[in-house]
Enzyme design. Sequence first.
Site, mmCIF file in Angstrom:
data_model
loop_
_atom_site.group_PDB
_atom_site.id
_atom_site.type_symbol
_atom_site.label_atom_id
_atom_site.label_comp_id
_atom_site.label_asym_id
_atom_site.label_seq_id
_atom_site.Cartn_x
_atom_site.Cartn_y
_atom_site.Cartn_z
ATOM 1 N N GLU A 186 -16.134 41.683 33.155
ATOM 2 C CA GLU A 186 -15.469 40.601 33.903
ATOM 3 C C GLU A 186 -14.035 40.958 34.305
ATOM 4 O OE1 GLU A 186 -15.373 36.855 31.823
ATOM 5 O OE2 GLU A 186 -14.728 35.768 33.615
ATOM 6 N N LYS A 230 -15.530 29.111 26.860
ATOM 7 C CA LYS A 230 -16.067 30.318 27.513
ATOM 8 C C LYS A 230 -14.917 31.280 27.806
ATOM 9 C CE LYS A 230 -17.161 33.071 31.033
ATOM 10 N NZ LYS A 230 -16.184 33.952 31.698
ATOM 11 N N ASP A 279 -21.668 42.370 16.388
ATOM 12 C CA ASP A 279 -22.759 41.547 16.890
ATOM 13 C C ASP A 279 -22.193 40.347 17.662
ATOM 14 O OD1 ASP A 279 -24.787 39.614 17.109
ATOM 15 O OD2 ASP A 279 -25.742 40.214 15.246
ATOM 16 N N HIS A 323 -7.353 35.628 39.447
ATOM 17 C CA HIS A 323 -8.714 36.094 39.147
ATOM 18 C C HIS A 323 -9.356 36.711 40.373
ATOM 19 C CE1 HIS A 323 -12.584 36.279 37.203
ATOM 20 N NE2 HIS A 323 -13.132 35.585 38.192
HETATM 21 C C1 LIG Z 1 -4.456 37.719 36.493
HETATM 22 C C2 LIG Z 1 -3.016 37.471 36.085
HETATM 23 C C3 LIG Z 1 -2.688 38.255 34.815
HETATM 24 C C4 LIG Z 1 -2.119 37.976 37.214
HETATM 25 O O1 LIG Z 1 -0.798 37.864 36.825
HETATM 26 P P1 LIG Z 1 0.364 37.506 37.828
HETATM 27 O O2 LIG Z 1 0.474 36.048 37.883
HETATM 28 O O3 LIG Z 1 0.161 38.212 39.110
HETATM 29 O O4 LIG Z 1 1.633 37.941 37.004
HETATM 30 P P2 LIG Z 1 2.560 39.199 36.989
HETATM 31 O O5 LIG Z 1 2.370 40.067 38.181
HETATM 32 O O6 LIG Z 1 3.892 38.606 36.691
HETATM 33 O O7 LIG Z 1 2.037 39.980 35.702
HETATM 34 C C5 LIG Z 1 2.271 39.528 34.387
HETATM 35 C C6 LIG Z 1 1.574 40.487 33.421
HETATM 36 O O8 LIG Z 1 0.162 40.308 33.527
HETATM 37 C C7 LIG Z 1 -0.472 41.585 33.377
HETATM 38 N N1 LIG Z 1 -1.133 41.942 34.643
HETATM 39 C C8 LIG Z 1 -0.929 41.419 35.857
HETATM 40 N N2 LIG Z 1 -1.768 41.983 36.769
HETATM 41 C C9 LIG Z 1 -2.499 42.891 36.105
HETATM 42 C C10 LIG Z 1 -3.529 43.791 36.474
HETATM 43 N N3 LIG Z 1 -3.963 43.889 37.740
HETATM 44 N N4 LIG Z 1 -4.060 44.553 35.529
HETATM 45 C C11 LIG Z 1 -3.634 44.509 34.248
HETATM 46 N N5 LIG Z 1 -2.657 43.667 33.828
HETATM 47 C C12 LIG Z 1 -2.101 42.868 34.737
HETATM 48 C C13 LIG Z 1 0.621 42.589 33.038
HETATM 49 O O9 LIG Z 1 0.797 42.673 31.659
HETATM 50 C C14 LIG Z 1 1.805 41.957 33.711
HETATM 51 O O10 LIG Z 1 3.030 42.347 33.156
HETATM 52 P P3 LIG Z 1 3.843 43.616 33.796
HETATM 53 O O11 LIG Z 1 3.003 44.831 33.545
HETATM 54 O O12 LIG Z 1 3.979 43.351 35.245
HETATM 55 O O13 LIG Z 1 5.105 43.571 33.041
HETATM 56 C C15 LIG Z 1 -2.734 35.945 35.843
HETATM 57 O O14 LIG Z 1 -2.946 35.254 37.052
HETATM 58 C C16 LIG Z 1 -3.591 35.364 34.754
HETATM 59 O O15 LIG Z 1 -3.291 35.496 33.578
HETATM 60 N N6 LIG Z 1 -4.671 34.640 35.152
HETATM 61 C C17 LIG Z 1 -5.694 34.149 34.242
HETATM 62 C C18 LIG Z 1 -6.969 34.879 34.541
HETATM 63 C C19 LIG Z 1 -8.094 34.554 33.596
HETATM 64 O O16 LIG Z 1 -7.981 33.793 32.692
HETATM 65 N N7 LIG Z 1 -9.209 35.208 33.817
HETATM 66 C C20 LIG Z 1 -10.379 35.040 33.009
HETATM 67 C C21 LIG Z 1 -11.557 34.928 33.855
HETATM 68 S S1 LIG Z 1 -11.797 33.291 34.392
HETATM 69 C C22 LIG Z 1 -12.684 32.644 33.047
HETATM 70 O O17 LIG Z 1 -13.557 33.252 32.565
HETATM 71 C C23 LIG Z 1 -12.372 31.497 32.285
HETATM 72 C C24 LIG Z 1 -11.850 30.167 32.746
HETATM 73 C C25 LIG Z 1 -10.675 30.300 33.638
HETATM 74 O O18 LIG Z 1 -12.844 29.427 33.402
HETATM 75 C C26 LIG Z 1 -11.499 29.535 31.432
HETATM 76 C C27 LIG Z 1 -11.005 28.142 31.501
HETATM 77 O O19 LIG Z 1 -11.414 27.391 32.416
HETATM 78 O O20 LIG Z 1 -10.230 27.776 30.588
HETATM 79 N N1 LIG Z 2 -28.471 36.188 12.205
HETATM 80 C C1 LIG Z 2 -27.776 37.335 12.274
HETATM 81 O O1 LIG Z 2 -26.602 37.337 12.621
HETATM 82 C C2 LIG Z 2 -28.465 38.620 11.900
HETATM 83 C C3 LIG Z 2 -27.792 39.814 12.120
HETATM 84 N N2 LIG Z 2 -28.343 41.014 11.752
HETATM 85 C C4 LIG Z 2 -27.679 42.296 11.965
HETATM 86 O O2 LIG Z 2 -27.190 42.773 10.694
HETATM 87 C C5 LIG Z 2 -26.238 43.794 10.905
HETATM 88 C C6 LIG Z 2 -25.091 43.653 9.938
HETATM 89 O O3 LIG Z 2 -25.566 43.632 8.618
HETATM 90 P P1 LIG Z 2 -24.717 44.289 7.431
HETATM 91 O O4 LIG Z 2 -25.216 43.709 6.148
HETATM 92 O O5 LIG Z 2 -23.266 44.127 7.721
HETATM 93 O O6 LIG Z 2 -25.090 45.835 7.571
HETATM 94 P P2 LIG Z 2 -25.453 46.955 6.548
HETATM 95 O O7 LIG Z 2 -26.525 46.543 5.612
HETATM 96 O O8 LIG Z 2 -25.669 48.176 7.350
HETATM 97 O O9 LIG Z 2 -24.076 47.137 5.756
HETATM 98 C C7 LIG Z 2 -23.780 46.435 4.596
HETATM 99 C C8 LIG Z 2 -23.812 47.386 3.402
HETATM 100 O O10 LIG Z 2 -22.806 48.393 3.541
HETATM 101 C C9 LIG Z 2 -22.425 48.838 2.238
HETATM 102 N N3 LIG Z 2 -20.965 48.967 2.199
HETATM 103 C C10 LIG Z 2 -20.274 50.139 2.183
HETATM 104 N N4 LIG Z 2 -18.942 49.916 2.195
HETATM 105 C C11 LIG Z 2 -18.770 48.570 2.225
HETATM 106 C C12 LIG Z 2 -17.615 47.727 2.253
HETATM 107 N N5 LIG Z 2 -16.369 48.204 2.242
HETATM 108 N N6 LIG Z 2 -17.807 46.388 2.308
HETATM 109 C C13 LIG Z 2 -19.041 45.862 2.336
HETATM 110 N N7 LIG Z 2 -20.166 46.618 2.296
HETATM 111 C C14 LIG Z 2 -20.036 47.968 2.238
HETATM 112 C C15 LIG Z 2 -22.949 47.829 1.241
HETATM 113 O O11 LIG Z 2 -23.912 48.316 0.358
HETATM 114 P P3 LIG Z 2 -24.942 49.578 0.438
HETATM 115 O O12 LIG Z 2 -24.131 50.810 0.544
HETATM 116 O O13 LIG Z 2 -25.690 49.460 -0.817
HETATM 117 O O14 LIG Z 2 -25.839 49.360 1.628
HETATM 118 C C16 LIG Z 2 -23.501 46.693 2.111
HETATM 119 O O15 LIG Z 2 -24.634 46.078 1.613
HETATM 120 C C17 LIG Z 2 -25.808 43.674 12.334
HETATM 121 O O16 LIG Z 2 -26.368 44.741 13.074
HETATM 122 C C18 LIG Z 2 -26.442 42.363 12.789
HETATM 123 O O17 LIG Z 2 -26.692 42.406 14.175
HETATM 124 C C19 LIG Z 2 -29.550 41.071 11.115
HETATM 125 C C20 LIG Z 2 -30.256 39.913 10.867
HETATM 126 C C21 LIG Z 2 -29.787 38.615 11.280
#
Ligand SMILES: CC(C)(COP(=O)([O-])OP(=O)([O-])OC[C@H]1O[C@@H](n2cnc3c(N)ncnc32)[C@H](O)[C@@H]1OP(=O)([O-])[O-])[C@@H](O)C(=O)NCCC(=O)NCCSC(=O)C[C@@](C)(O)CC(=O)[O-]
Ligand SMILES: NC(=O)C1=CN([C@@H]2O[C@H](COP(=O)(O)OP(=O)(O)OC[C@H]3O[C@@H](n4cnc5c(N)ncnc54)[C@H](OP(=O)(O)O)[C@@H]3O)[C@@H](O)[C@H]2O)C=CC1
Length: 420
Positions: free
Chosen positions: A82, A260, A276, A374
């Site tokens: 996006e 969202k 995940d 955007h």
């Molecule tokens: C798009 C901006 C950032 C433009 O920003 P601008 O207004 O043109 O501001 P600017 O030129 O003063 O830039 C400010 C800073 O933004 C960054 N920036 C600025 N342009 C860029 C670029 N091209 N690429 C990377 N970074 C950029 C960058 O950090 C920049 O700082 P600088 O580098 O100039 O010091 C601003 O209008 C903004 O924040 N808009 C919001 C956009 C947004 O939220 N998009 C998400 C998708 S829409 C959505 O999914 C969700 C929604 C909107 O429906 C959620 C809701 O309803 O709540």
């Molecule tokens: N509803 C859901 O969200 C579901 C998700 N999943 C999937 O399950 C996966 C994640 O499961 P997860 O249990 O995390 O994966 P793993 O089983 O691969 O990892 C967990 C294991 O890692 C070992 N381990 C090693 N170091 C650490 C540490 N520092 N902390 C904790 N554990 C450690 C542990 O024991 P040991 O070494 O004995 O293994 C532990 O059981 C994801 O891919 C997810 O998409 C699956 C089913 C349902």
Amino acid sequence: MKSSSYSGFFKLSVEERMKEVAEFCALTPEEQAILKEADSLDMDKADHMIENVIGRFTLPMGVGINFVINGKDYVIPMVTEEPSVVAACSNAAKMARPGGGFTTDYTGSVMISQIQLLDVPAPFYAKGKILENKEKIAEICNAKDPMLVKLGGGVKDVEVRVLDSLVGPMVVVHLLVDTGDAMGANAVNTMAEAVAPFLEELTGGRAELRILSNLADHRIARARAVFKKDAIGGEKVVDKMIAAYAFAAADPYRAATNNKGIMSGIIPVVIATGNDTRAIESGAHAYAARSGQYSPFATWEKNADGDLVGSIEMPMAVGLVGGATKIHPTAKVAVKMLGVKTAGELAQIIAAVGLAQNMAAMRALATEGIQRGHMSLHARNLAATAGATGELLEKIVKQMVSEKNVRLEYAQELVKQYQK
Ligand SMILES: CC(C)(COP(=O)([O-])OP(=O)([O-])OC[C@H]1O[C@@H](n2cnc3c(N)ncnc32)[C@H](O)[C@@H]1OP(=O)([O-])[O-])[C@@H](O)C(=O)NCCC(=O)NCCSC(=O)C[C@@](C)(O)CC(=O)[O-]
Ligand SMILES: NC(=O)C1=CN([C@@H]2O[C@H](COP(=O)(O)OP(=O)(O)OC[C@H]3O[C@@H](n4cnc5c(N)ncnc54)[C@H](OP(=O)(O)O)[C@@H]3O)[C@@H](O)[C@H]2O)C=CC1
């Protein structure tokens, strides 16, 4: 790049950006190559990740810059299709800096694993018996994962609920398991299956479902930030943004879109780190609906100084071990970029990115509208799809934006026109 604050970063070439990020994150040439290569996930690894593999699918990785979280600078890897999300997050992170950036915390990695018991003769009597046997239950579960226990995790508590349902009363046991640095689904599912026969024996019931709950409400990440009024356009903008938040707080139709937007920031970091996405989405939305009305993930207020203050709180079941995080080469580099050593640190960064995204979107919506920022970035997407590159692409983007006509057909028409 000494700090994550970098004005005009987006104007650099891809190579120049990589150079800056590599320096900031101390990426080796091999790690840089992994990020650059579209096929860094080799076919053999891919074939072992899911089933019926026939290929791979590549998405762009951008970096959210300007982030300060708990006093430390971060460059945040974000993988998304996006446009404008990475820009928006970087924009909000820049505006958060004068207020000290983001402050975060985490309740710990406790997941719930559910065991459904049916046909329990006396459900409330059974509840008492289960609670009396907490230690034995924990012992059976922990025996299944000695590694986790060694690392300080394992079953921490047991809860029992008696539910009325379409098929009569059911007893639902919750194992509260500290899964450490794992997301934990596999770990807690194994425990639930292991302890089910003992629960049947205790209650005289029949164990059916044994699976984690994605409503991970014991695994909450929080982030908050102060956006100084002067950094975001003045107190009038603060008031407009609070009115925008009030809309989301009052109306689930608006809250869904607001959330969202937050997910537009969160999911790219979840993908980049190999976690995940569905687990995060389902947990977040269920948590947002817990009061009975679907609500915004983040809250916005005005403080005594007239600044905008935001806080976000949501379940964040992400891990650093298990899942794709340790398998996918790009995810491993993304984790290194963040410098995180625990699942909790990662969860907190993601919460901060979500808050940043919400702030940027709300500010745009409450002031100039979302389309200028955007759509100018979306226009690049369309111009590229229409086959424009280099100078021609820039020219077409400028024209579509200034004419407020950002459509693929128009981009195609312009490409034809200029290539004549
Ligand atoms: C798009 C901006 C950032 C433009 O920003 P601008 O207004 O043109 O501001 P600017 O030129 O003063 O830039 C400010 C800073 O933004 C960054 N920036 C600025 N342009 C860029 C670029 N091209 N690429 C990377 N970074 C950029 C960058 O950090 C920049 O700082 P600088 O580098 O100039 O010091 C601003 O209008 C903004 O924040 N808009 C919001 C956009 C947004 O939220 N998009 C998400 C998708 S829409 C959505 O999914 C969700 C929604 C909107 O429906 C959620 C809701 O309803 O709540
Ligand atoms: N509803 C859901 O969200 C579901 C998700 N999943 C999937 O399950 C996966 C994640 O499961 P997860 O249990 O995390 O994966 P793993 O089983 O691969 O990892 C967990 C294991 O890692 C070992 N381990 C090693 N170091 C650490 C540490 N520092 N902390 C904790 N554990 C450690 C542990 O024991 P040991 O070494 O004995 O293994 C532990 O059981 C994801 O891919 C997810 O998409 C699956 C089913 C349902």
